[in-house]
Design an enzyme around this catalytic site. Structure first.
Site, PDB file in Angstrom:
ATOM      1  N   HIS A 256      45.408  69.465  50.992  1.00 40.07           N
ATOM      2  CA  HIS A 256      45.254  68.072  50.862  1.00 40.07           C
ATOM      3  C   HIS A 256      43.870  67.491  50.707  1.00 40.07           C
ATOM      4  O   HIS A 256      42.965  68.300  50.430  1.00 40.07           O
ATOM      5  CB  HIS A 256      45.805  67.370  52.275  1.00 40.07           C
ATOM      6  CG  HIS A 256      45.050  67.770  53.359  1.00 40.07           C
ATOM      7  ND1 HIS A 256      43.690  67.939  53.548  1.00 40.07           N
ATOM      8  CD2 HIS A 256      45.589  68.412  54.665  1.00 40.07           C
ATOM      9  CE1 HIS A 256      43.362  68.216  54.989  1.00 40.07           C
ATOM     10  NE2 HIS A 256      44.552  68.580  55.533  1.00 40.07           N
TER      11      HIS A 256
ATOM     12  N   CYS B 205      44.566  73.544  57.320  1.00 42.66           N
ATOM     13  CA  CYS B 205      44.939  73.334  56.288  1.00 42.66           C
ATOM     14  C   CYS B 205      43.779  73.470  55.162  1.00 42.66           C
ATOM     15  O   CYS B 205      42.650  74.097  55.767  1.00 42.66           O
ATOM     16  CB  CYS B 205      45.236  71.798  56.139  1.00 42.66           C
ATOM     17  SG  CYS B 205      46.700  71.679  56.978  1.00 42.66           S
TER      18      CYS B 205
END
Length: 347
Positions: A161, A169
Protein backbone atom coordinates in the site's frame (compact mmCIF):
# COMPACT_ATOMS: atom_id res chain seq x y z
CA UNK A 1 -13.21 -0.69 22.15
CA UNK A 2 -14.49 -4.13 21.13
CA UNK A 3 -16.90 -2.51 18.71
CA UNK A 4 -14.11 -0.41 17.20
CA UNK A 5 -11.88 -3.44 16.71
CA UNK A 6 -14.74 -5.37 15.16
CA UNK A 7 -15.52 -2.55 12.73
CA UNK A 8 -11.85 -2.26 11.73
CA UNK A 9 -11.30 -6.01 11.39
CA UNK A 10 -11.13 -6.09 7.58
CA UNK A 11 -9.97 -3.56 5.01
CA UNK A 12 -13.18 -4.07 3.06
CA UNK A 13 -15.45 -3.02 5.94
CA UNK A 14 -17.43 0.17 5.36
CA UNK A 15 -17.75 2.84 8.04
CA UNK A 16 -20.37 5.59 7.91
CA UNK A 17 -18.16 8.25 9.45
CA UNK A 18 -16.98 11.54 8.01
CA UNK A 19 -13.54 11.39 6.40
CA UNK A 20 -11.70 13.30 9.13
CA UNK A 21 -13.24 11.13 11.83
CA UNK A 22 -12.18 8.00 9.97
CA UNK A 23 -8.59 9.15 9.74
CA UNK A 24 -8.50 10.12 13.41
CA UNK A 25 -9.95 6.77 14.43
CA UNK A 26 -7.38 4.97 12.28
CA UNK A 27 -4.51 6.79 13.98
CA UNK A 28 -5.76 5.79 17.42
CA UNK A 29 -6.42 2.22 16.39
CA UNK A 30 -3.16 1.75 14.52
CA UNK A 31 -1.33 0.38 17.52
CA UNK A 32 -4.09 -2.14 18.21
CA UNK A 33 -4.20 -3.89 14.87
CA UNK A 34 -2.18 -7.00 14.14
CA UNK A 35 -1.66 -6.30 10.45
CA UNK A 36 -2.13 -3.35 8.14
CA UNK A 37 -5.88 -3.73 8.59
CA UNK A 38 -7.07 -0.34 7.42
CA UNK A 39 -10.67 0.65 6.95
CA UNK A 40 -11.89 1.97 3.64
CA UNK A 41 -12.25 5.72 3.35
CA UNK A 42 -14.17 7.84 0.93
CA UNK A 43 -12.21 7.90 -2.30
CA UNK A 44 -9.68 10.73 -2.21
CA UNK A 45 -9.27 10.46 -5.96
CA UNK A 46 -10.14 8.09 -8.75
CA UNK A 47 -8.10 4.90 -8.92
CA UNK A 48 -4.74 5.67 -10.55
CA UNK A 49 -4.48 5.14 -14.28
CA UNK A 50 -1.47 4.12 -16.33
CA UNK A 51 0.34 7.33 -17.30
CA UNK A 52 1.62 8.08 -20.78
CA UNK A 53 5.12 8.16 -19.31
CA UNK A 54 4.82 4.59 -18.00
CA UNK A 55 3.32 3.43 -21.29
CA UNK A 56 6.28 4.94 -23.15
CA UNK A 57 8.74 3.20 -20.80
CA UNK A 58 6.99 -0.10 -21.46
CA UNK A 59 7.08 0.46 -25.20
CA UNK A 60 10.84 1.01 -25.08
CA UNK A 61 11.20 -2.36 -23.38
CA UNK A 62 8.87 -4.06 -25.88
CA UNK A 63 6.17 -4.58 -23.29
CA UNK A 64 2.44 -4.05 -23.71
CA UNK A 65 0.43 -2.49 -20.86
CA UNK A 66 -1.91 -5.52 -20.93
CA UNK A 67 0.87 -8.14 -20.79
CA UNK A 68 1.20 -10.29 -17.64
CA UNK A 69 2.96 -8.90 -14.60
CA UNK A 70 4.95 -10.44 -11.73
CA UNK A 71 6.14 -8.75 -8.51
CA UNK A 72 9.21 -9.51 -6.42
CA UNK A 73 9.80 -8.01 -2.95
CA UNK A 74 13.09 -7.86 -1.07
CA UNK A 75 13.05 -6.86 2.60
CA UNK A 76 16.73 -6.30 3.31
CA UNK A 77 17.21 -4.12 0.25
CA UNK A 78 13.78 -2.48 0.76
CA UNK A 79 12.92 -2.81 -2.92
CA UNK A 80 9.96 -4.01 -4.97
CA UNK A 81 10.42 -5.12 -8.57
CA UNK A 82 7.76 -5.15 -11.27
CA UNK A 83 8.38 -7.60 -14.13
CA UNK A 84 6.40 -7.71 -17.38
CA UNK A 85 6.22 -10.20 -20.22
CA UNK A 86 7.95 -8.68 -23.25
CA UNK A 87 7.95 -9.51 -26.96
CA UNK A 88 10.06 -12.63 -26.33
CA UNK A 89 7.27 -14.16 -24.22
CA UNK A 90 9.49 -14.13 -21.13
CA UNK A 91 9.45 -11.87 -18.10
CA UNK A 92 11.82 -8.92 -18.09
CA UNK A 93 12.40 -6.35 -15.37
CA UNK A 94 10.29 -3.26 -15.96
CA UNK A 95 11.16 -1.18 -12.90
CA UNK A 96 12.53 -1.35 -9.36
CA UNK A 97 10.71 0.72 -6.75
CA UNK A 98 12.29 1.81 -3.44
CA UNK A 99 10.26 0.71 -0.44
CA UNK A 100 9.48 3.30 2.20
CA UNK A 101 8.70 1.00 5.11
CA UNK A 102 8.37 -2.61 6.16
CA UNK A 103 8.12 -3.86 9.74
CA UNK A 104 9.41 -6.71 11.84
CA UNK A 105 12.62 -8.57 11.07
CA UNK A 106 13.92 -10.87 8.35
CA UNK A 107 11.90 -14.08 8.39
CA UNK A 108 8.35 -15.24 7.64
CA UNK A 109 5.19 -14.03 9.34
CA UNK A 110 3.77 -16.74 11.63
CA UNK A 111 1.22 -15.10 13.91
CA UNK A 112 -1.07 -12.15 14.24
CA UNK A 113 0.56 -9.23 16.01
CA UNK A 114 4.20 -10.19 15.33
CA UNK A 115 4.64 -7.16 13.00
CA UNK A 116 6.32 -9.47 10.50
CA UNK A 117 5.89 -8.72 6.80
CA UNK A 118 5.21 -11.99 4.93
CA UNK A 119 7.76 -14.00 3.00
CA UNK A 120 6.67 -16.58 0.46
CA UNK A 121 4.71 -16.99 -2.77
CA UNK A 122 1.35 -15.31 -3.18
CA UNK A 123 -1.16 -14.81 -6.00
CA UNK A 124 -3.24 -11.66 -6.34
CA UNK A 125 -6.51 -11.48 -8.26
CA UNK A 126 -8.58 -8.43 -9.21
CA UNK A 127 -10.83 -8.80 -6.16
CA UNK A 128 -7.79 -8.27 -3.91
CA UNK A 129 -7.17 -4.76 -5.24
CA UNK A 130 -8.58 -1.91 -3.16
CA UNK A 131 -8.84 1.53 -4.85
CA UNK A 132 -10.23 3.16 -1.68
CA UNK A 133 -7.70 2.14 0.94
CA UNK A 134 -6.84 4.39 3.87
CA UNK A 135 -3.28 4.12 2.53
CA UNK A 136 -4.34 5.59 -0.85
CA UNK A 137 -4.61 2.32 -2.85
CA UNK A 138 -3.52 -1.21 -1.99
CA UNK A 139 -3.58 -4.86 -2.89
CA UNK A 140 -3.87 -7.77 -0.49
CA UNK A 141 -1.16 -10.43 -0.67
CA UNK A 142 -3.54 -13.17 0.43
CA UNK A 143 -1.66 -14.09 3.61
CA UNK A 144 -2.01 -16.73 4.94
CA UNK A 145 -1.73 -18.77 1.75
CA UNK A 146 -2.51 -22.50 1.61
CA UNK A 147 0.81 -23.54 3.09
CA UNK A 148 0.76 -20.93 5.84
CA UNK A 149 -2.81 -21.81 6.80
CA UNK A 150 -1.90 -25.50 7.02
CA UNK A 151 1.06 -24.62 9.26
CA UNK A 152 -1.26 -22.73 11.60
CA UNK A 153 0.06 -19.27 10.82
CA UNK A 154 -2.33 -16.44 11.66
CA UNK A 155 -2.89 -12.87 10.52
CA UNK A 156 -4.87 -11.08 7.86
CA UNK A 157 -5.01 -8.03 5.60
CA UNK A 158 -1.31 -7.95 4.75
CA UNK A 159 -0.94 -5.41 1.97
CA UNK A 160 1.22 -3.56 -0.45
CA UNK A 161 0.00 0.00 0.00
CA UNK A 162 0.88 3.69 0.06
CA UNK A 163 2.17 6.04 2.77
CA UNK A 164 5.17 5.00 4.89
CA UNK A 165 3.57 3.10 7.76
CA UNK A 166 3.80 -0.65 8.31
CA UNK A 167 2.47 -3.16 10.78
CA UNK A 168 3.23 -6.23 8.69
CA UNK A 169 2.71 -4.60 5.29
CA UNK A 170 4.90 -3.20 2.53
CA UNK A 171 4.47 0.60 2.31
CA UNK A 172 5.54 2.11 -1.01
CA UNK A 173 4.47 5.81 -0.65
CA UNK A 174 1.36 7.07 -2.41
CA UNK A 175 3.32 7.92 -5.54
CA UNK A 176 5.00 4.54 -5.73
CA UNK A 177 1.96 2.39 -5.03
CA UNK A 178 -0.16 4.48 -7.40
CA UNK A 179 2.08 3.55 -10.32
CA UNK A 180 2.37 -0.09 -9.25
CA UNK A 181 -1.40 -0.35 -8.77
CA UNK A 182 -2.09 1.04 -12.25
CA UNK A 183 0.36 -1.45 -13.80
CA UNK A 184 -1.05 -4.55 -12.11
CA UNK A 185 -4.65 -3.48 -12.66
CA UNK A 186 -4.00 -3.04 -16.38
CA UNK A 187 -2.53 -6.55 -16.57
CA UNK A 188 -5.53 -8.02 -14.75
CA UNK A 189 -7.92 -6.08 -16.97
CA UNK A 190 -5.99 -7.43 -19.96
CA UNK A 191 -6.77 -11.05 -19.10
CA UNK A 192 -4.24 -12.16 -16.50
CA UNK A 193 -6.37 -13.95 -13.90
CA UNK A 194 -3.92 -13.33 -11.05
CA UNK A 195 -0.33 -12.21 -10.71
CA UNK A 196 2.36 -13.80 -8.61
CA UNK A 197 4.12 -12.00 -5.76
CA UNK A 198 7.41 -13.45 -4.57
CA UNK A 199 8.40 -12.00 -1.18
CA UNK A 200 11.97 -12.65 -0.05
CA UNK A 201 14.11 -11.67 2.96
CA UNK A 202 16.87 -10.47 0.59
CA UNK A 203 18.20 -11.09 -2.92
CA UNK A 204 18.90 -14.79 -2.70
CA UNK A 205 22.38 -14.93 -4.11
CA UNK A 206 24.83 -17.50 -2.78
CA UNK A 207 26.78 -14.67 -1.15
CA UNK A 208 23.77 -13.28 0.70
CA UNK A 209 22.61 -16.73 1.77
CA UNK A 210 26.05 -17.53 3.17
CA UNK A 211 26.05 -14.31 5.22
CA UNK A 212 22.89 -15.52 6.95
CA UNK A 213 23.86 -19.19 7.28
CA UNK A 214 23.36 -19.19 11.05
CA UNK A 215 19.82 -17.84 10.89
CA UNK A 216 17.14 -20.27 12.17
CA UNK A 217 15.03 -19.44 9.10
CA UNK A 218 17.65 -20.83 6.73
CA UNK A 219 15.82 -24.13 5.93
CA UNK A 220 12.79 -22.10 4.84
CA UNK A 221 14.95 -19.64 2.93
CA UNK A 222 16.66 -22.46 1.05
CA UNK A 223 13.22 -23.52 -0.17
CA UNK A 224 12.46 -19.94 -1.25
CA UNK A 225 15.75 -19.90 -3.12
CA UNK A 226 14.57 -22.83 -5.27
CA UNK A 227 11.71 -20.67 -6.52
CA UNK A 228 14.02 -17.67 -6.86
CA UNK A 229 16.43 -19.72 -8.97
CA UNK A 230 13.64 -21.23 -11.08
CA UNK A 231 12.58 -17.74 -12.10
CA UNK A 232 16.19 -16.59 -12.60
CA UNK A 233 16.96 -19.49 -14.96
CA UNK A 234 13.79 -19.37 -17.04
CA UNK A 235 12.36 -15.83 -16.69
CA UNK A 236 9.00 -17.56 -16.49
CA UNK A 237 6.62 -17.59 -13.55
CA UNK A 238 7.33 -20.70 -11.50
CA UNK A 239 4.46 -23.08 -10.88
CA UNK A 240 4.04 -23.27 -7.11
CA UNK A 241 2.71 -26.37 -5.38
CA UNK A 242 2.62 -27.16 -1.66
CA UNK A 243 3.23 -30.56 -0.08
CA UNK A 244 5.48 -32.02 2.57
CA UNK A 245 5.06 -28.78 4.55
CA UNK A 246 6.93 -26.72 1.96
CA UNK A 247 6.78 -25.05 -1.43
CA UNK A 248 7.56 -27.22 -4.46
CA UNK A 249 8.30 -25.63 -7.82
CA UNK A 250 7.58 -26.60 -11.43
CA UNK A 251 6.59 -30.16 -10.58
CA UNK A 252 3.90 -32.19 -12.31
CA UNK A 253 2.24 -34.82 -10.16
CA UNK A 254 0.93 -38.13 -11.46
CA UNK A 255 -2.46 -37.74 -9.75
CA UNK A 256 -2.85 -33.97 -10.00
CA UNK A 257 -1.97 -31.21 -7.54
CA UNK A 258 -1.45 -32.29 -3.91
CA UNK A 259 -4.53 -31.57 -1.78
CA UNK A 260 -2.86 -31.72 1.64
CA UNK A 261 -0.02 -29.19 2.11
CA UNK A 262 1.40 -31.18 5.02
CA UNK A 263 1.24 -34.67 3.55
CA UNK A 264 4.21 -36.26 1.83
CA UNK A 265 4.60 -35.10 -1.75
CA UNK A 266 3.06 -37.58 -4.20
CA UNK A 267 4.88 -39.12 -7.13
CA UNK A 268 5.90 -36.76 -9.90
CA UNK A 269 6.07 -37.31 -13.63
CA UNK A 270 9.18 -36.47 -15.64
CA UNK A 271 9.34 -33.98 -18.44
CA UNK A 272 11.03 -30.99 -19.94
CA UNK A 273 11.65 -29.45 -16.51
CA UNK A 274 14.28 -32.04 -15.59
CA UNK A 275 17.04 -29.77 -16.91
CA UNK A 276 15.76 -26.94 -14.72
CA UNK A 277 15.70 -29.18 -11.68
CA UNK A 278 19.31 -30.10 -12.38
CA UNK A 279 20.30 -26.42 -12.46
CA UNK A 280 18.51 -25.75 -9.19
CA UNK A 281 20.22 -28.77 -7.64
CA UNK A 282 23.59 -27.43 -8.76
CA UNK A 283 22.79 -24.10 -7.07
CA UNK A 284 22.04 -25.94 -3.83
CA UNK A 285 25.42 -27.67 -4.02
CA UNK A 286 27.14 -24.32 -4.56
CA UNK A 287 25.33 -23.08 -1.49
CA UNK A 288 26.53 -26.03 0.57
CA UNK A 289 30.10 -25.29 -0.48
CA UNK A 290 29.72 -21.61 0.39
CA UNK A 291 28.29 -22.46 3.81
CA UNK A 292 31.29 -24.64 4.58
CA UNK A 293 33.66 -21.67 4.50
CA UNK A 294 31.39 -18.69 5.25
CA UNK A 295 31.44 -16.67 8.43
CA UNK A 296 27.92 -15.40 9.11
CA UNK A 297 27.48 -11.70 9.78
CA UNK A 298 25.54 -10.48 12.79
CA UNK A 299 24.88 -6.89 11.71
CA UNK A 300 21.33 -7.37 10.43
CA UNK A 301 19.66 -6.97 13.82
CA UNK A 302 16.53 -5.04 12.86
CA UNK A 303 14.84 -3.25 15.74
CA UNK A 304 11.66 -2.99 13.66
CA UNK A 305 11.86 -3.34 9.91
CA UNK A 306 13.67 -1.27 7.35
CA UNK A 307 13.51 1.62 4.90
CA UNK A 308 15.20 2.24 1.56
CA UNK A 309 18.29 4.49 1.87
CA UNK A 310 16.67 7.13 -0.34
CA UNK A 311 13.80 7.47 2.12
CA UNK A 312 16.08 7.36 5.15
CA UNK A 313 17.90 10.32 3.65
CA UNK A 314 14.59 12.14 3.21
CA UNK A 315 13.59 11.28 6.78
CA UNK A 316 16.83 12.76 8.10
CA UNK A 317 16.35 15.91 6.04
CA UNK A 318 12.66 16.57 6.57
CA UNK A 319 11.84 14.80 9.81
CA UNK A 320 8.89 12.44 10.18
CA UNK A 321 6.18 15.07 9.70
CA UNK A 322 7.87 16.72 6.74
CA UNK A 323 8.45 13.37 5.07
CA UNK A 324 4.84 12.29 5.62
CA UNK A 325 3.68 15.46 3.88
CA UNK A 326 5.89 14.63 0.89
CA UNK A 327 4.91 11.01 0.34
CA UNK A 328 1.28 10.74 1.55
CA UNK A 329 -1.64 12.83 0.40
CA UNK A 330 -3.22 12.43 3.84
CA UNK A 331 0.13 13.07 5.57
CA UNK A 332 -0.20 9.64 7.16
CA UNK A 333 2.49 9.34 9.89
CA UNK A 334 5.71 7.42 9.28
CA UNK A 335 5.66 4.35 11.49
CA UNK A 336 8.39 4.12 14.14
CA UNK A 337 10.79 6.57 12.45
CA UNK A 338 13.55 5.93 15.00
CA UNK A 339 13.59 2.25 14.09
CA UNK A 340 13.63 3.15 10.39
CA UNK A 341 16.73 5.29 10.90
CA UNK A 342 18.37 2.31 12.66
CA UNK A 343 17.98 0.01 9.63
CA UNK A 344 21.26 -1.97 9.73
CA UNK A 345 21.30 -2.51 5.97
CA UNK A 346 22.58 0.53 4.09
CA UNK A 347 23.76 -0.23 0.58
Amino acid sequence: MFALRHRLSRETSRLRLPLLARLAAATVAGGLLAGCMAMDVASLAEAPQLSNKVKAEMSKKKMRPESPVLVRIFKQESELEVWKVNASGQYALFKTYPMCRWSGKLGPKTKSGDRQAPEGFYHVSAGMLNPNSQYYVSFNLGYPNRLESALGYTGEALMVHGACSSSGCYAMTDQGVGEIYAIVQKALDGGQQRFQVQAYPFRMTTENMAKHKGDPNMPFWRTLKEGYDAFAFTKRQPKVSVCGGRYVFNREFADGEPSDPLAQCPATVGGAENALMAKIGAEQKKLDAAFASATPVSSFAYSDGGMHPSFRSLLKQKGAEGMAARISRTKYPVSRPEAALADPYDD
